[in-house]
Design an enzyme around this catalytic site. Structure first.
Site, short mmCIF file in Angstrom:
data_model
loop_
_atom_site.label_atom_id
_atom_site.label_comp_id
_atom_site.label_asym_id
_atom_site.label_seq_id
_atom_site.Cartn_x
_atom_site.Cartn_y
_atom_site.Cartn_z
N TRP A 103 0.83 -1.22 0.00
CA TRP A 103 0.00 0.00 0.00
C TRP A 103 0.86 1.26 0.00
O TRP A 103 0.48 2.26 -0.62
CB TRP A 103 -0.98 -0.03 1.17
CG TRP A 103 -2.00 -1.09 0.96
CD1 TRP A 103 -2.09 -2.31 1.60
CD2 TRP A 103 -3.06 -1.09 -0.02
NE1 TRP A 103 -3.13 -3.03 1.08
CE2 TRP A 103 -3.74 -2.32 0.10
CE3 TRP A 103 -3.48 -0.16 -0.97
CZ2 TRP A 103 -4.84 -2.64 -0.70
CZ3 TRP A 103 -4.57 -0.48 -1.78
CH2 TRP A 103 -5.23 -1.70 -1.65
N ASP A 174 -1.73 6.80 6.27
CA ASP A 174 -2.80 5.93 5.80
C ASP A 174 -3.05 4.91 6.91
O ASP A 174 -2.24 4.02 7.14
CB ASP A 174 -2.36 5.24 4.50
CG ASP A 174 -3.37 4.20 4.02
OD1 ASP A 174 -4.43 4.05 4.65
OD2 ASP A 174 -3.08 3.52 3.01
N LYS A 198 -12.68 -1.77 7.23
CA LYS A 198 -11.93 -2.76 8.01
C LYS A 198 -12.27 -2.66 9.49
O LYS A 198 -12.54 -3.66 10.14
CB LYS A 198 -10.43 -2.59 7.78
CG LYS A 198 -10.04 -2.74 6.30
CD LYS A 198 -8.58 -2.49 6.07
CE LYS A 198 -8.22 -2.41 4.59
NZ LYS A 198 -8.35 -3.69 3.90
#
Length: 363
Positions: A103, A174, A198
């Protein structure tokens, strides 16, 4: 209800059963309005109340200071990969990135399309099985910001602590896969962003926590919908928001409050993942954790077996036992158990027992 899956999906992921049941009760008729919240105008008093209350709950539970905006946007973290540099990357002042894996790489690639970037630290030589030491992170004095990925969902690594920077360089994080799984000092950060799917709700809404001065400084050449000041001025209601997803986040935040808040959740999460990490560590090498011990994620447990054939057998047998989502990401293979906030302790205990039994039969 007894037929609930043992859900270890990496995202969209498990939601609290109590939240789903409450949403079910209100789905057709929200607070006697004669319609679902999905059918309401986002300009209505009822939805504005949900929007405001959800922001207030986040502020209270996460300790968000008054000089930060809480925004509910769309496009996932993937859109934030672009919005961060479009809004904050200044000419002659590079965006610094810590490269911790899948990511982080995606965020870096989007920034490279916008302007100058530098890699402040990387663990690529170790196949991203660790978080770089904080004292190895080299941030240029003139950096526009430093970007980190607090938890790498695919590799299963997580920052235990965060870099301390000069006030002139904002820290951007993030936190898609570990937001509100543990307390953090929000004032350390210029921006925190996260897809909700999530730890905080369903897919469809992206949470952005941004310091006021950064929210107000969007360049005028950036398209309207990609500017933070657009959404900050409009209280996240510039255009039609993902209203049902925001409502679901509201219910999840109330659930977190009933569980004792974020600090209580952190201990619960650590207790859950310890069951599985202990099984790996005490297996005599039958299971091999991917992440180095001091970089292990409390959200995503990544591990391997001796052969890919045995891993396929593990996945097949686990699915027969009601487990879902234990296959590793297609880019790295192996096995992964995602133990986000709403995954019950009982599910982690069941997985540890299954792993022990699988080893007994195949070791």
């Amino acid at each position: 209800m007894t037929n609930r899956a043992l859900n270890f999906n990496a995202g969209p992921a498990a939601l609290p059963l109590e939240v789903l049941q409450q949403a079910q009760e209100q789905f057709v008729d929200y607070h006697s309005a004669g319609m679902s919240i999905m059918e309401m105008s986002h300009r209505s008093a009822a939805f504005e109340q949900v929007n405001n209350e959800t922001q207030a709950l986040m502020r209270k539970l996460y300790g968000i200071p008054d000089n930060y905006k809480v925004l509910f946007l769309q496009g996932g973290a993937s859109t934030q990969f672009s919005m961060i540099p479009l809004n904050l990357l200044q000419a002659g002042k590079p965006g610094a990135y810590v490269n911790t894996g899948s990511w982080a790489i995606k965020a870096l690639k989007e920034a490279q399309l916008v302007g100058e970037t530098v890699i402040a630290a990387t663990s690529e030589a170790d196949k991203f099985n660790r978080i770089p030491a904080l004292d190895s992170i080299e941030v240029p004095d003139n950096a526009s910001y430093l970007h980190i990925t607090s938890n790498e969902t695919i590799e299963g690594t997580q920052f235990a602590q965060f870099p301390t920077l000069s006030p002139a360089v904002p820290l951007i994080a993030d936190m898609s896969s570990d937001i509100m799984s543990r307390p953090v000092d929000i004032s350390q950060f210029g921006v925190i962003y996260a897809g909700a799917q999530k730890n905080l709700g369903p897919s469809g809404v992206t949470i952005v926590i941004i310091r006021d001065d950064l929210a107000a400084s969007s360049p005028k050449h950036v398209p309207t919908m990609l500017r933070y000041d657009t959404h900050a001025k409009a209280d996240s209601l510039y255009n039609t928001p993902p209203s049902f997803s925001v409502y679901m986040v509201n219910l999840v935040l109330k659930w977190i409050e009933t569980k004792g808040g974020v600090a209580a959740l952190e201990q619960y999460n650590r207790d859950k993942t310890k069951l599985i990490y202990d099984t790996i560590d005490h297996s005599g090498g039958f299971y091999r954790g991917f992440a180095q011990a001091d970089s292990r994620s409390v959200m995503n447990i990544t591990f391997r077996l001796q052969t890919e054939e045995l891993e396929k057998q593990f996945v097949k047998e686990s699915e027969q036992q009601g487990f879902v989502g234990l296959k590793g990401h297609r880019s790295v293979g192996g096995l992964r158990a995602s133990t986000y906030n709403a995954v019950p302790l009982e599910n982690c205990k069941a997985l540890a027992e299954f792993m022990t039994d699988f080893q007994r039969r195949n070791g």
